[in-house]
Write an enzyme that holds these catalytic residues in place. Structure first.
Site, short mmCIF file in Angstrom:
data_model
loop_
_atom_site.label_atom_id
_atom_site.label_comp_id
_atom_site.label_asym_id
_atom_site.label_seq_id
_atom_site.Cartn_x
_atom_site.Cartn_y
_atom_site.Cartn_z
N LYS A 138 0.84 -1.20 0.00
CA LYS A 138 0.00 0.00 0.00
C LYS A 138 0.87 1.25 0.00
O LYS A 138 0.67 2.17 -0.78
CB LYS A 138 -0.92 -0.04 1.23
CG LYS A 138 -1.81 1.16 1.37
CD LYS A 138 -2.73 1.00 2.55
CE LYS A 138 -3.44 2.30 2.86
NZ LYS A 138 -4.32 2.19 4.03
N GLU B 244 10.67 -4.74 4.13
CA GLU B 244 10.73 -6.14 3.69
C GLU B 244 10.41 -6.26 2.20
O GLU B 244 11.10 -6.94 1.44
CB GLU B 244 9.71 -6.99 4.47
CG GLU B 244 10.02 -7.16 5.94
CD GLU B 244 9.41 -6.07 6.83
OE1 GLU B 244 9.14 -4.96 6.31
OE2 GLU B 244 9.24 -6.32 8.03
N GLY C 283 -4.66 -2.02 5.10
CA GLY C 283 -3.93 -3.16 4.54
C GLY C 283 -4.56 -4.50 4.89
O GLY C 283 -4.73 -5.37 4.03
N ARG C 284 -4.95 -4.67 6.15
CA ARG C 284 -5.49 -5.97 6.58
C ARG C 284 -6.92 -6.18 6.13
O ARG C 284 -7.51 -7.22 6.41
CB ARG C 284 -5.34 -6.12 8.11
CG ARG C 284 -5.95 -5.00 8.92
CD ARG C 284 -5.50 -5.07 10.37
NE ARG C 284 -5.94 -3.92 11.16
CZ ARG C 284 -5.30 -2.77 11.26
NH1 ARG C 284 -4.16 -2.59 10.59
NH2 ARG C 284 -5.76 -1.78 12.01
N GLU D 295 -3.99 -6.55 15.18
CA GLU D 295 -3.56 -5.23 14.73
C GLU D 295 -4.72 -4.24 14.86
O GLU D 295 -4.52 -3.05 15.11
CB GLU D 295 -3.03 -5.29 13.29
CG GLU D 295 -1.95 -4.26 13.00
CD GLU D 295 -1.28 -4.42 11.63
OE1 GLU D 295 -1.96 -4.29 10.61
OE2 GLU D 295 -0.05 -4.65 11.60
N HIS E 287 -3.53 -33.18 18.46
CA HIS E 287 -2.36 -33.96 18.84
C HIS E 287 -1.20 -33.07 19.26
O HIS E 287 -0.07 -33.53 19.33
CB HIS E 287 -1.96 -34.89 17.68
CG HIS E 287 -3.07 -35.83 17.31
ND1 HIS E 287 -3.24 -37.06 17.92
CD2 HIS E 287 -4.10 -35.71 16.45
CE1 HIS E 287 -4.31 -37.66 17.43
NE2 HIS E 287 -4.86 -36.85 16.53
N LYS F 160 10.00 -0.41 13.92
CA LYS F 160 10.49 -0.14 12.55
C LYS F 160 11.53 0.98 12.59
O LYS F 160 12.56 0.91 11.93
CB LYS F 160 9.34 0.31 11.65
CG LYS F 160 8.38 -0.76 11.21
CD LYS F 160 7.41 -0.16 10.18
CE LYS F 160 6.16 -0.99 10.03
NZ LYS F 160 5.15 -0.39 9.17
O1 F6P Z 1 3.66 -2.95 9.75
C1 F6P Z 1 2.31 -3.13 9.66
C2 F6P Z 1 1.77 -2.83 8.30
O2 F6P Z 1 1.67 -1.46 8.13
C3 F6P Z 1 0.43 -3.52 8.10
O3 F6P Z 1 -0.62 -2.81 8.64
C4 F6P Z 1 0.39 -3.66 6.63
O4 F6P Z 1 -0.57 -4.60 6.21
C5 F6P Z 1 1.82 -4.09 6.35
O5 F6P Z 1 2.59 -3.34 7.25
C6 F6P Z 1 2.30 -3.91 4.94
O6 F6P Z 1 2.20 -2.59 4.53
P1 F6P Z 1 2.33 -2.20 3.01
O7 F6P Z 1 1.19 -2.82 2.27
O8 F6P Z 1 2.28 -0.70 2.98
O9 F6P Z 1 3.64 -2.73 2.51
#
Ligand code: F6P
Length: 509
Positions: free
Chosen positions: A195, A201, A248-249, A334, A365, A474
Site C-alpha cells: 500500500k 521487507e 492493509g489488513r 492489529e 495432537h 520499525k
Molecule cells: O507494519 C504493519 C503494516 O503497516 C500492516 O498494517 C500492513 O498490512 C503491512 O505493514 C504492509 O504494509 P504495506 O502494504 O504498505 O507494505
C-alpha cells in the site's frame, strides 16, 4: 474509565456474577430450545453459540449493550465513509470494494474506483494468461500477504491451474533464496504488493526479485503510492491502484487480491466478493439479535470482559483453512490491540485477546491437552465444512466427528476417580458450519470476522483501523541497520550495544 468501558461493566457485571458458577452443560440441559435458539443460519453458513457460557438473560443484555453502544449506527457510518480512522483522518471503506450499500457520495465514488480497478486487473490477468508465464510470486507482507495467501490456499480446489502462485514475505534472505531457487525467471512474473511502497521487507525482496528476473518486464505492482512503484521500475501500465481508504489488513478485496484472481480466475474473485457482499448486507441490516457478526463480537466481549478470558483460539477443521488463524492474528490483533481511545484516554478494561490456533485434527495432537486440562480457559471458534471437495468419505466422517467430539468434550468435561483423568469442561466455544468451502462462502466467512472486529472496536471505543504500535520497532530497526552493517555509529542503549558487540564478535567465526 471511558463511557464505553463503564457501559460494558454495568451491562455485564450483574450477569457475570449471576452466572459465576454456571456450567455450560447445565445451561444446555435446562433449556431444551437452546441448541436451536442460540444458532443462526445466514445463507450457507450456520453458527451455534449454544456452547457459550451465557444464558438467555445474558444474551439479551449483550444485545441491549449493542443497542446502547449504537452498533447499527456505527455500521451505517462505516458504510457511509465517515472518518472512522480518526488518527489517520480517513474512512475505512473496504466494504465499498464489494458492495454498494450506501448513497453517500464518498462511498459511491470508492465503489466506482474499485470497479474500474477490477476492469484493469482483469486485463492484466488476461495478458498474463496469454503469456508463457507459469509462476507468479506475490511479494508483500502483513495485509499485502496474509489475505491473498489465505484465499489462494483455501480455494485450491477452485484454482484454474493456469499459474502456480508463490508468496515471498520475510525479510530473511533465506525466504527469497529458497523460494526463487525452484523457479525459472524467464517464466515467472512478480507482483510487488505494498500500500505504502515504503515497507522495508517488500522493497528489499522486490529488489532481489527484480535482479533475479533480470529486468522489470514481468514486474507488476499494487500500491496506493503509484509514483514510488514507478520509481522502483514498474511500468505504469502494470501498476494497479490501492487507496488510503482501505486498510492493509482489509484489502484482499482490492487489487491486493491480484494473485487470487490469477489463481482462481476473475469469476472466482468476483464470487469471493459476492460472498463478502452477502455478509455486508446482513451485518448492516439484520437486527442485533439475529446479526451473526454482531453476536460474534458481543460474545467476544462477554468472554473477554465478563469471564476475563485472555486468549481466543481459532480451530478450523479443514486443512484448506489452515492459514486462517495467521490471517486473523493480523486482522484481530492489529485492529484491536489498543489500550487508549481516539481521545487518548485509557480504555480502562481489557481489549484484544491473544488470538492463536491451528487446524483440526492436527491441533488435537499438539495443544488440545492444554485446552482440555490446562489452568486457563480458552474460548474457541471451531469451523467445519459439511460437504468436502474430495472423495475420501471416511476421512471426512472422521474429521466431522472429531470436530463435534471436541466441542462436546470441552463444554461437558468428564469426571473420573483419578483427577489426572478428569476434564473440568465448561470451556466455551462457537461452532461455524459451512455447507461447503467455495469462493462465495469463504468471502462471507472472512467478512464476518472483519465486521466482528469492527463491532468490538466500537464496543470498546477504540480505533480498529490504525496500527501505531508497529512503528517504534520499525524506526529503531532503521536506526540500527548501519551499526549491524558494521558502520561505527553511536548506539545509545547499553543492552543493544552489548548485543551488537556480540554479533560482531561472532560474525564469520
Ligand atoms: O507494519 C504493519 C503494516 O503497516 C500492516 O498494517 C500492513 O498490512 C503491512 O505493514 C504492509 O504494509 P504495506 O502494504 O504498505 O507494505
Amino acid at each position: 474509565m471511558t463511557t464505553a468501558a463503564r457501559r460494558i461493566i454495568e451491562a455485564l457485571a450483574p450477569h457475570a456474577r449471576r452466572l459465576d458458577s454456571a456450567r455450560i452443560a447445565d445451561l444446555v440441559e435446562a433449556d431444551a430450545a437452546r441448541p436451536h435458539d442460540f444458532a443462526l443460519r445466514i445463507g450457507g453458513l450456520y453458527a451455534s453459540f449454544a456452547r457459550q457460557r451465557l444464558d438467555r438473560e445474558a444474551r439479551d443484555a449483550l444485545v441491549a449493550l449493542g443497542e446502547a453502544a449504537e452498533l447499527p449506527q456505527a455500521f451505517r457510518a462505516l458504510f457511509d465513509g465517515v472518518t472512522v480512522n480518526t488518527s489517520e483522518n480517513r474512512p475505512a471503506l473496504h466494504v465499498a470494494l464489494r458492495s454498494a450499500l450506501s448513497d453517500a457520495a464518498i462511498a459511491r465514488d470508492a465503489h466506482a474506483q474499485a470497479a474500474e480497478a477490477r476492469v484493469r486487473m482483469a486485463e492484466l490477468v488476461a495478458q498474463l494468461e496469454a503469456s508463457d508465464v507459469t509462476d507468479i510470486v506475490n511479494v508483500g507482507i502483513g495485509g499485502s500477504d496474509l489475505g491473498p495467501r489465505l484465499v489462494v490456499d483455501a480455494l485450491k480446489d477452485f484454482g484454474t491451474g493456469r499459474f502456480r502462485v508463490h508468496f515471498l514475505t520475510n525479510v530473511d534472505g533465506s525466504d527469497a533464496q529458497h523460494r526463487l531457487a525452484k523457479l525459472d525467471p524467464a517464466k515467472t512474473a512478480a507482483i510487488l504488493v505494498s500500500k505504502t511502497f515504503g515497507t522495508q521487507e517488500t522493497l528489499l525482496n522486490g529488489a532481489v526479485v527484480r535482479d533475479w528476473l533480470g529486468g522489470s518486464e514481468r514486474l507488476y505492482a499494487v500500491s496506493a503510492n503509484v509514483p514510488r512503484a514507478e520509481a522502483f521500475g514498474v511500468a505504469p501500465e502494470r501498476v494497479l491502484p490501492m487507496w488510503d481508504w482501505v486498510g492493509g489488513r482489509y484489502s484482499l478485496w482490492s487489487a491486493v487480491g491480484f494473485s487470487i484472481a490469477l489463481a482462481v480466475g476473475m469469476d472466482g474473485f468476483e464470487a469471493l466478493l459476492a460472498g463478502a457482499a452477502d455478509m455486508d448486507s446482513h451485518a448492516l441490516q439484520a437486527p442485533i439479535a439475529e446479526n451473526l457478526p454482531l453476536l460474534h463480537a458481543l460474545t467476544g466481549v462477554w468472554n473477554r470482559n465478563a469471564l476475563g478470558l485472555a486468549t481466543h483460539a481459532v480451530l478450523p477443521y479443514d486443512e484448506r483453512l489452515a492459514l486462517l488463524p495467521a490471517y486473523l492474528q493480523q486482522l484481530v490483533m492489529e485492529s484491536l490491540g489498543k489500550s487508549v481511545t481516539p481521545d487518548g484516554e485509557a480504555v480502562g478494561i481489557d481489549t484484544v485477546p491473544v488470538l492463536w490456533g491451528g487446524p483440526g485434527t492436527n491441533s488435537q495432537h499438539s495443544f488440545f491437552q492444554a485446552l482440555h486440562q490446562g489452568t486457563q480457559t480458552v474460548p474457541a471458534d471451531f469451523i467445519g465444512v459439511v460437504n468436502p471437495a474430495h472423495p475420501h468419505a471416511d476421512n471426512h466422517a472422521a474429521l466431522l466427528s472429531n470436530l463435534l467430539a471436541q466441542t462436546e468434550a470441552l463444554a461437558n468435561g468428564y469426571s473420573a476417580e483419578d483427577p489426572q483423568k478428569s476434564y473440568p469442561g465448561n470451556r466455551p466455544s462457537t461452532l461455524f458450519l459451512l455447507d461447503r468451502l467455495d469462493p462465495r462462502s469463504l468471502g462471507a466467512l472472512i467478512a464476518l470476522y472483519e465486521h466482528s472486529v469492527y463491532a468490538q472496536s466500537v464496543l470498546w471505543g477504540i480505533n480498529a483501523f490504525d496500527q501505531w504500535g508497529v512503528e517504534l520497532g520499525k524506526r529503531i530497526a532503521g536506526e540500527l541497520m548501519p551499526a549491524v552493517q558494521g558502520d561505527d555509529v553511536a548506539v545509545a542503549d547499553p543492552v543493544t550495544r552489548a548485543l551488537l558487540d556480540e554479533i560482531r564478535a561472532r560474525r564469520a567465526r
